[in-house]
Design a protein around this motif. Structure first.
Motif, PDB file in Angstrom:
ATOM      1  N   GLY A 132       0.807  -1.208   0.000  1.00  0.00           N
ATOM      2  CA  GLY A 132       0.000   0.000   0.000  1.00  0.00           C
ATOM      3  C   GLY A 132       0.838   1.255   0.000  1.00  0.00           C
ATOM      4  N   THR A 133       1.989   1.216   0.680  1.00  0.00           N
ATOM      5  CA  THR A 133       2.885   2.380   0.696  1.00  0.00           C
ATOM      6  C   THR A 133       3.433   2.660  -0.691  1.00  0.00           C
ATOM      7  N   VAL A 134       3.909   1.617  -1.374  1.00  0.00           N
ATOM      8  CA  VAL A 134       4.479   1.797  -2.707  1.00  0.00           C
ATOM      9  C   VAL A 134       3.407   2.240  -3.697  1.00  0.00           C
ATOM     10  N   LEU A 194       6.617  -9.150  -3.529  1.00  0.00           N
ATOM     11  CA  LEU A 194       7.994  -8.951  -3.075  1.00  0.00           C
ATOM     12  C   LEU A 194       8.635  -7.755  -3.769  1.00  0.00           C
ATOM     13  N   CYS A 195       8.472  -7.639  -5.085  1.00  0.00           N
ATOM     14  CA  CYS A 195       9.044  -6.521  -5.833  1.00  0.00           C
ATOM     15  C   CYS A 195       7.963  -5.862  -6.677  1.00  0.00           C
ATOM     16  N   GLY A 233      11.000  -4.281 -10.688  1.00  0.00           N
ATOM     17  CA  GLY A 233      11.171  -3.233  -9.705  1.00  0.00           C
ATOM     18  C   GLY A 233      11.996  -3.645  -8.498  1.00  0.00           C
ATOM     19  N   PRO A 234      12.174  -2.727  -7.559  1.00  0.00           N
ATOM     20  CA  PRO A 234      12.931  -3.010  -6.334  1.00  0.00           C
ATOM     21  C   PRO A 234      12.057  -3.744  -5.325  1.00  0.00           C
ATOM     22  N   PRO A 235      12.663  -4.304  -4.278  1.00  0.00           N
ATOM     23  CA  PRO A 235      11.857  -4.978  -3.247  1.00  0.00           C
ATOM     24  C   PRO A 235      11.000  -3.987  -2.476  1.00  0.00           C
ATOM     25  N   LEU A 236       9.936  -4.505  -1.874  1.00  0.00           N
ATOM     26  CA  LEU A 236       9.055  -3.686  -1.047  1.00  0.00           C
ATOM     27  C   LEU A 236       9.824  -3.132   0.151  1.00  0.00           C
ATOM     28  N   PRO A 237       9.358  -2.051   0.752  1.00  0.00           N
ATOM     29  CA  PRO A 237      10.005  -1.512   1.951  1.00  0.00           C
ATOM     30  C   PRO A 237      10.139  -2.583   3.037  1.00  0.00           C
TER      31      PRO A 237
END
Length: 938
Positions: A311-313, A447-448, A488-492
């Motif tokens: 949700g943050t991303v 995950l990403c 993409g990059p990994p989640l926070p």
């Protein structure tokens, strides 16, 4: 919403004709299989005889609807397996008048924003409680049922339904901690049942319902394996599948109950049992594409960590609207879509997967109508929309509101991304909407994630460098390049790394094994220690995928187990499978490429391609074309090319090729075993289930015998107790007699009784307060307490012709629980009685249920104690609920315990003193009753 999903064009429908239908089918077969001499008959199997897989049948239904000007039910896709059945469905649809053409209609206004989010919630139950407490009337889910009708579910309705379902599960004899399987189609019943299971302190296990009669046996055996592994005690399913569910009950020994949502909704509601962040909230079974299904254990903390990171991303908020057709038994639909919407209060618009497959435009019109902003789907869904809807009449469709379309759950095809964006750009779809993502069940779901709003990034690398050395060397040459999509990059708070076979971390642009760690990571697989041990590498979780990193972002190259090692090169099967699938005569999406190990350590390259081509010359030419495709892709010829009939290539429920299962079937010589007719599959299942049931009944015989013995002992001693109560002159004599008989009964029944704290019973008048969990509580207290006490019981028992006189002889005191004014008078009367004679004993919970947990205490006992300045003695009973649970008449031996605490004196005479006395008493009992606090805040 019928206006938002345009009806077929108004025109006169030709009469349903068998010849016309067969011509449509033959034309489609010729397109899919050029050179095929197959010809459809009314009783030909669409899949087995004509080679029409799921997506081909979707195309067939679309052509049938256009030709006959009808609108077929979505279930037709799964239920009609022959042209004769399809003709019947067309005739049934044609008997109803064709709906008039409809305009798209004005989009709905965006939902009213909800304020805040449950950031302090530690469990899913607390998330629901937070929303239900602040905006119970806010619509959580809108579900599109048949005929484009909608049903809605608010947060308040979901919380209320969960309480009823939890109460029903306890009434069925289930306990907190039990696993409950959910085999339900998409719909509101799924959400009610899921939260009902959680509210009962149990663990939901979603499994998918059978889709096609021709595959019943394989499907149910796979689901039975899941039920056996998780030891599910109950299965919640729908009425149409109930007969099959009974077969599952025979194949899964622990499965004791099968119920429908309607049956569960009728039970009285109970409060949710409290849960902790570390408790299991879900067992998510992997689809089994590379082996046997494994149950991923996910706690409330795992799920909420993933939901919050995603949700943050994605910058989710209550202003977003999620539109989905994803099945709810799959992690992308269950966790990423539904639970994410639940947490952030994003309205969820849901439709059946069958509705999407039959009419993919419905998904897009729903996004238009509800102003959908977020949606997710596997790659094939975007491909289906691009192919089926290119050139379709979609006038008025507006997709400009769609800001995030997550593409994941299977390999993302660069061509699909481009085709989808180009097809729907004229309808306002932003070029940056489609967002590739990567996830796995072992990390809850995601995950990403590619940065939203950036659009797809495609990396072109040198083919030879990747195959020979695992180096992802960038290249500008399209012809010889391999293309990989950036996820993409990994989640926070999550990390990924790429390691070699020895566990050494590799630099960027070097292909290796992908591993991760973070708060969403599972602790392992349920009841599978061997698989769980293989999942971890020095604190990192092994994904089973090969990948590389570039600028800190992830590019997945393939499954590690599916990489073929040949001549020192790592070969990935996907590109070759796509190339072979594009050949004329091969069923697209029905090609499997895998390796078979040899004694020398290398692997033989095996190709299995489904086809309906039966001419010997055409088959030989097709084999040569497959070899040429392999030489072009790998510069290697296959060791074996197998042209197989339809449905040889095994797939998971989500459409992934089961290469490990195919490899095993190939090695055992069982490749392409013909499907049995549905009636024979049902017969075999019924026989297997009956054999299993017989074994279960034989295994249950000892428990039945034990229960019968316990009732026999009670029946033998009860007349002696009745005689003692009626004939002995004094209360102390009667008590001594039944005390000894209760002791004897307890021993004969195999229920050892431990009594502690009798020294705390005061000689002075007092009030005893005990918890209440079972019908045998009174009997156990009689066995435990050597001196007489006077039970306080409900007034209804005084009028019982059998029990009333017996209770009266034991000096029982009765209170009216219905008439409030009389109840107050009874409490005052009991207070006066408590100061003389034997102590009064109150069951402060008032009643009991099958639900585990210590309930709230009523105030009557403590009011009496304060009015007469009497001490309260807490008495904790443990084990009685397990020996004989409410709703069951089959007692089982078990350990019992009674603990007597030191007396508690009232600290005053006011209201606060009364509550303090109640709370102190309850705290003492809670410490030794062996049950959770059912009255704890949600």
């Amino acid at each position: 919403m019928s206006s938002s999903l345009p009806a077929p064009e108004q025109r006169k429908a030709p009469a349903p004709s068998a010849d016309a239908l067969l011509e449509l089918i033959d034309a489609l077969v010729r397109e899919l299989q050029p050179g095929s001499r197959l010809q459809a008959g009314l009783d030909s199997a669409l899949d087995r005889d004509l080679g029409l897989d799921s997506l081909a049948r979707v195309e067939l239904l679309a052509r049938v609807e256009r030709h006959f000007a009808v609108r077929l039910a979505a279930e037709t896709l799964g239920t009609c397996e022959t042209p004769r059945q399809l003709l019947g469905a067309v005739a049934q649809a044609a008997s109803a008048p064709l709906p008039p053409p409809a305009a798209p209609g004005a989009p709905l206004p965006p939902p009213a924003p909800a304020h805040g989010e449950p950031g302090a919630a530690a469990t899913l139950l607390q998330v629901l409680g937070w929303h239900a407490g602040r905006h119970p009337e806010r619509v959580h889910v809108t579900f599109y049922d048949r005929d484009e009708r909608t049903e809605t579910l608010t947060y308040g309705e979901l919380a209320d339904a969960a309480g009823h379902t939890a109460g029903a599960l306890f009434a069925l004899g289930l306990h907190a901690g039990d696993r409950v399987a959910l085999m339900l189609p998409s719909g509101l019943d799924f959400f009610r049942a899921f939260f009902g299971i959680l509210s009962a302190g149990m663990v939901p296990v979603p499994i998918y319902p059978p889709a096609r009669p021709s595959q019943l046996e394989d499907h149910l055996h796979r689901q039975a394996a899941i039920l056996r592994n998780c030891e599910a005690r109950a299965l919640i399913t729908f009425e149409r599948v109930r007969p099959l569910a009974r077969m599952l009950a025979g194949l899964a020994p622990a499965l004791a109950r099968v119920a429908t949502p309607a049956e569960l909704a009728a039970a009285p509601a109970v409060r949710p049992l409290p849960a902790s962040a570390g408790e299991l909230a879900l067992i998510q079974y992997t689809s089994g594409s590379t082996g046997e299904p494994k149950g991923v254990m996910l706690t409330h903390a795992n799920l909420l960590a993933n939901i919050r990171a995603w949700g943050t991303v994605a910058a989710l908020s209550p202003r977003d609207v999620c539109v989905s057709w994803l099945p709810l038994y799959h992690d992308m639909g269950l966790i990423g879509t539904w639970m994410g919407s639940l947490y952030y209060a994003c309205p969820l618009v849901l439709m059946s997967p069958l509705d999407f497959l039959a009419h993919p435009e419905r998904w897009l019109w729903a996004i238009h109508h509800h102003r959908g902003t977020v949606a997710a789907a596997p790659n094939f869904a975007f491909e289906l929309c691009a192919k089926r809807l290119a050139g379709a009449a979609l006038d008025g469709l507006d997709l400009s509101c769609w800001r995030l379309a997550a593409n994941g759950a299977e390999p993302v095809n660069p061509d699909t991304l481009q085709r989808f964006a180009a097809t729907f750009a004229p309808y306002g779809l932003p070029a940056t909407t489609v967002t590739p993502v990567y996830g796995l069940a072992e990390c809850a779901v995601g995950l990403c994630v590619s940065p939203p709003g950036r659009g797809a990034v495609i990396d072109r690398v040198e083919r030879a460098a990747l195959h020979l050395g695992g180096d992802a060397v960038p290249t500008a040459a399209d012809g010889e390049a391999l293309r990989f999509v950036c996820c993409g990059p990994p989640l926070p708070a999550h990390e990924v790394r790429i390691v070699d076979g020895a566990g050494h971390v590799l630099p960027e642009r070097k292909v290796g094994h992908l591993e991760f760690r973070g708060p969403s990571a599972t602790a392992g697989y349920y009841r599978n220690p061997a698989a769980s041990a293989a999942l971890f590498d020095d604190g990192w979780l092994v994904t089973g995928d090969h990948a590389y990193l570039a600028d800190g972002e992830l590019y997945v190259t393939g499954r590690a187990k599916e990489v073929i090692i040949r001549a020192g090169r790592n070969l990935y099967p996907y590109d070759l499978e796509q190339a072979i699938g594009a050949l004329s005569g091969v069923r697209k999406g029905c090609v499997a490429v895998f390796g078979v190990s040899t004694d020398g350590g290398e692997e033989r390259l095996i190709v299995i391609a489904e086809t309906v081509v039966d001419d010997a010359g055409a088959r030989h030419r097709l084999q040569r074309q497959i070899v040429a495709a392999a030489l072009a892709e790998f510069d290697l010829a296959p060791d074996a090319v197998i042209l197989a009939p339809p449905h040889t290539v095994l797939k998971t429920s989500s459409g992934k090729i089961r290469r490990a299962a195919l490899r095993e079937a190939y090695l055992r010589g069982r490749l392409g075993t013909p499907l049995r007719p549905p009636w024979l599959q049902l017969l075999r299942l019924q026989l297997a289930s009956t054999r299993a049931r017989l074994r279960r009944h034989l295994q249950a015989t000892p428990a039945v015998v034990r229960a019968a013995w316990m009732w026999a002992m009670f029946a033998a001693l009860a007349p002696l107790a009745v005689a003692a109560i009626l004939l002995l002159p004094r209360l102390d004599q009667r008590w001594t007699a039944i005390h000894r008989l209760a002791r004897l009964c307890q021993r004969l029944c195999g229920c050892p009784l431990r009594v502690e704290g009798l020294v705390h019973l005061p000689a002075a008048p007092c009030i005893l307060v005990a918890n209440h969990a079972s019908y045998i509580d009174g009997l156990v207290l009689v066995a435990a307490l050597p001196q007489p006490v006077r039970f306080v019981a409900k007034a209804e028992l005084a009028g019982n012709r059998v029990l009333g006189p017996l209770f009266a002889r034991m000096d029982t005191c009765f209170v009216n629980r219905v008439d409030s004014r009389q109840s107050v008078e009874d409490i005052r009367r009991l207070g006066a009685l408590a100061s003389t004679g034997a102590p009064l004993l109150f069951f402060a919970e008032g009643t009991f249920t099958a639900q585990e947990g210590l309930r709230e205490f009523r105030l009557g006992a403590f009011q009496s104690a304060i009015e007469q300045a009497l001490a309260v003695v807490p008495v904790a009973l443990a084990g009685t609920r397990r020996v004989l649970r409410d709703g069951s008449w089959r007692p089982q031996p078990g350990a019992l315990a009674v603990t007597v605490y030191p007396p508690l004196a009232p600290a005053g005479e006011d209201w606060h003193a009364l509550l303090a006395l109640r709370d102190a008493t309850r705290t003492s009992i809670l410490a030794h009753c062996g049950e959770v606090d059912a009255a704890a805040p949600r």
